[in-house]
Design an enzyme around this catalytic site. Structure first.
Site, PDB file in Angstrom:
ATOM      1  N   GLU A  98      69.010  70.351  59.411  1.00 37.04           N
ATOM      2  CA  GLU A  98      68.069  69.474  60.109  1.00 37.04           C
ATOM      3  C   GLU A  98      66.732  69.502  59.367  1.00 37.04           C
ATOM      4  OE1 GLU A  98      66.889  70.834  64.050  1.00 37.04           O
ATOM      5  OE2 GLU A  98      66.421  68.785  64.675  1.00 37.04           O
ATOM      6  N   LYS A 170      68.817  61.707  66.598  1.00 38.35           N
ATOM      7  CA  LYS A 170      68.911  62.789  67.599  1.00 38.35           C
ATOM      8  C   LYS A 170      68.744  62.205  69.006  1.00 38.35           C
ATOM      9  CE  LYS A 170      67.009  67.510  68.141  1.00 38.35           C
ATOM     10  NZ  LYS A 170      66.131  68.485  67.450  1.00 38.35           N
ATOM     11  N   CYS A 211      71.066  69.458  66.278  1.00 37.94           N
ATOM     12  CA  CYS A 211      70.454  70.624  66.902  1.00 37.94           C
ATOM     13  C   CYS A 211      70.531  70.636  68.432  1.00 37.94           C
ATOM     14  CB  CYS A 211      69.024  70.762  66.395  1.00 37.94           C
ATOM     15  SG  CYS A 211      68.436  72.461  66.509  1.00 37.94           S
TER      16      CYS A 211
END
Ligand SMILES: NC(=O)CC(=O)C(=O)O
Length: 335
Positions: A98, A170, A211
């Site tokens: 990331e 994300k 994440c």
């Protein structure tokens, strides 16, 4: 088929005749193989698109745990060198961390952001070239993306020809406050993505999360339902949540959905304001850790044997055993 198996059966009595036990075992084995094949084909997730005949059975995976810095050019050079090194060790599917092209901080995201859709992204151009030159499927970690006045935390996936196959923004922003430990609010700068990402690649069908996305089991369940063989999460957990949750969440997503999970973190940089936990890891469909590392820069290698998915789902046919009369997962993206 039974005839051929009987002839190959090594269990003979003193006269060279097949024992009754050997015949029974062979017949039993044949029936078992047949029934487990039927089971395996019927445990395919409902609504999952059919994989092409060329779908790989085994994939060599490399997780590049990169040391990122404030120097974008250097970060790009580090990433491309790691992709080359991974490919030279036989990797077919390479994953980056990331926010690999910038420091992980709200101050940095706007300044390092690039316009991917506008075709001017230096980082994406470098990744596409690296995928093509090294003939690897590349899950290109994430970078800050700018588009129409918004910033996103975005992962690009490339084919072995360097073609951009998918872009995942994300979906769940990392907004947490554990006083005295870790406080981070991605929503101060970033906007969340509005779609979920399953992509067919030469390295299998991949679900993509970034994440914090790993904390939301429904996302992984949807990916499993759509036939993802491996969920890949570029991520940067921290020194508070990392030791307790990082591996636990990966193994939970893997065992619940009976698929592979791969994560890739930045290496820990002592000079950085955000200390990444590291520990890039690959987990198998029985929740077994296939390969992992500590917090140092390096590349983690392992092989994903996709046949294990059928095996595990045959051993424990969870999809068939679900009580859909009591509960149901609602896929709002397909309405
Ligand atoms: N950095 C993240 O997005 C997530 C994280 O560190 C955590 O969930 O903990």
């Amino acid at each position: 088929m039974i005839y051929i198996w009987l002839h190959r059966c090594p269990v003979l009595d003193k006269r060279g005749m097949l024992t009754r036990r050997a015949v029974l075992t062979t017949v039993q084995r044949t029936l078992l193989t047949y029934s487990s094949r039927c089971l395996a084909s019927s445990t395919k997730p409902v609504g999952a698109p059919t994989m092409s005949a060329a779908a790989p059975r085994k994939v060599n995976l490399a997780l590049c745990q990169l040391l990122t810095s404030a120097d974008k050019e250097k970060n790009i050079a580090t990433a491309t060198a790691a992709i080359k090194e991974a490919a030279s060790h036989g990797a077919e599917l390479v994953v980056l961390p990331e926010m690999w092209n910038c420091p992980y901080s709200n101050d940095s995201f706007p300044t390092y952001a690039e316009d991917i859709d506008g075709g001017t992204s230096q980082s994406v151009a470098a990744l596409a070239a690296a995928a093509r030159q090294n003939r690897v499927v590349l899950v290109g970690g994430s970078i800050p993306e700018k588009r129409e006045g918004h910033l996103y935390n975005t992962c690009c996936v490339f084919s072995k020809q360097g073609q951009l196959l998918a872009k995942h923004r994300k979906v769940h922003l990392f907004d947490i406050d554990i006083p005295g430990k870790v406080t981070f609010k991605e929503s101060e700068t970033l906007t969340s993505g509005q779609s979920i990402t399953v992509v067919d690649t030469e390295a299998g069908r991949l679900g993509i999360g970034i994440c914090y996305d790993i904390r939301f089991p429904e996302l992984a369940m949807l990916y499993a339902k759509r036939g993802a063989q491996c969920i890949v999460y570029p991520g940067a957990f921290n020194m508070t949540t990392g030791p307790v949750h990082w591996e636990l969440l990966q193994r939970a997503r893997a065992v619940d959905n009976q698929l592979f999970v791969a994560t890739c973190s930045p290496a820990r940089n002592p000079e950085s304001s955000y200390q990444a936990w590291g520990h890039s890891t690959a987990v198998g469909p029985f929740a077994e850790v296939l390969a992992t590392t500590d917090h140092q820069p390096g590349i983690v290698y392992t092989q994903l044997e996709y046949a294990q998915l059928d095996e595990r789902r045959t051993n424990m046919p969870l999809t068939q055993q679900k009580r859909s009369d009591l509960y149901e997962l609602l896929d709002k993206t397909q309405q």
